[in-house]
Design a protein around this motif. Sequence first.
Motif, PDB file in Angstrom:
ATOM      1  N   SER A   6       0.998  -1.191   0.211  1.00  0.00           N
ATOM      2  CA  SER A   6      -0.038  -0.029  -0.109  1.00  0.00           C
ATOM      3  C   SER A   6       1.137   1.135  -0.052  1.00  0.00           C
ATOM      4  N   PHE A  10       0.945   4.068  -2.887  1.00  0.00           N
ATOM      5  CA  PHE A  10       0.717   5.622  -2.181  1.00  0.00           C
ATOM      6  C   PHE A  10       1.945   6.456  -3.046  1.00  0.00           C
ATOM      7  N   GLN A  54      -5.412   0.406  -4.467  1.00  0.00           N
ATOM      8  CA  GLN A  54      -5.307   0.156  -2.914  1.00  0.00           C
ATOM      9  C   GLN A  54      -6.508  -0.716  -2.559  1.00  0.00           C
ATOM     10  N   ARG A  60     -11.256   6.246   2.443  1.00  0.00           N
ATOM     11  CA  ARG A  60     -10.002   6.033   3.295  1.00  0.00           C
ATOM     12  C   ARG A  60      -8.881   6.205   2.402  1.00  0.00           C
ATOM     13  N   ALA A  64      -6.030   8.993   3.781  1.00  0.00           N
ATOM     14  CA  ALA A  64      -4.852   8.646   3.815  1.00  0.00           C
ATOM     15  C   ALA A  64      -3.861   9.336   2.954  1.00  0.00           C
ATOM     16  N   TYR A  65      -4.067   9.258   1.711  1.00  0.00           N
ATOM     17  CA  TYR A  65      -3.153   9.559   0.696  1.00  0.00           C
ATOM     18  C   TYR A  65      -2.675  11.237   0.851  1.00  0.00           C
ATOM     19  N   GLY A  67      -2.041  12.535   3.668  1.00  0.00           N
ATOM     20  CA  GLY A  67      -0.787  12.854   4.444  1.00  0.00           C
ATOM     21  C   GLY A  67       0.596  12.300   3.483  1.00  0.00           C
ATOM     22  N   VAL A 100      -1.738   9.264   8.542  1.00  0.00           N
ATOM     23  CA  VAL A 100      -2.003   8.333   7.702  1.00  0.00           C
ATOM     24  C   VAL A 100      -2.201   7.112   8.480  1.00  0.00           C
ATOM     25  N   CYS A 101      -1.335   6.640   9.196  1.00  0.00           N
ATOM     26  CA  CYS A 101      -1.050   5.262   9.897  1.00  0.00           C
ATOM     27  C   CYS A 101      -2.351   4.962  10.715  1.00  0.00           C
ATOM     28  N   ILE A 103      -5.510   6.363  10.406  1.00  0.00           N
ATOM     29  CA  ILE A 103      -6.467   6.181   9.148  1.00  0.00           C
ATOM     30  C   ILE A 103      -6.590   4.826   8.560  1.00  0.00           C
ATOM     31  N   PHE A 104      -5.382   4.522   7.748  1.00  0.00           N
ATOM     32  CA  PHE A 104      -5.277   3.417   7.008  1.00  0.00           C
ATOM     33  C   PHE A 104      -4.881   2.025   7.702  1.00  0.00           C
ATOM     34  N   TYR A 105      -4.111   2.016   8.668  1.00  0.00           N
ATOM     35  CA  TYR A 105      -3.658   0.745   9.297  1.00  0.00           C
ATOM     36  C   TYR A 105      -4.069   0.344  10.584  1.00  0.00           C
TER      37      TYR A 105
END
Length: 111
Positions: A6, A10, A54, A60, A64-65, A67, A100-101, A103-105
């Motif tokens: 991912s 990005f 993605q 989402r 995240a993108y 950031g 980002v972390c 939101i996405f992970y």
Amino acid sequence: MIVLESLLFFILAGICEIGGGYLIWLWLKEEKPLWYGVLGGLILALYGVVATFQEATFGRVYAAYGGIFIVLSLLWAWSVDGFKPDRYDIIGAIVALVGVCIIFYAPRASS
């Protein structure tokens, strides 16, 4: 491996967006030939395609993108335009990456 994949998507999307936008900027602001603008537009369209690779939902991915885009923009400006980020640019980029972390992970309960 999923996180690395991912992140690569990005980064590739960011390079396409920033690179395409930069070519259009050069065409319009620096009076470069028309083909700079055309190539920039094609690369910007490619950015939209890369983002679809993605696994997450549209909202989402794009949240995240944002950031990632901040960090890549500062790196582009530093390497291409000679802009030197100051401590506040760096702190802001770190805050964006933390976002980002989250939101996405962040682990989520399955629905």
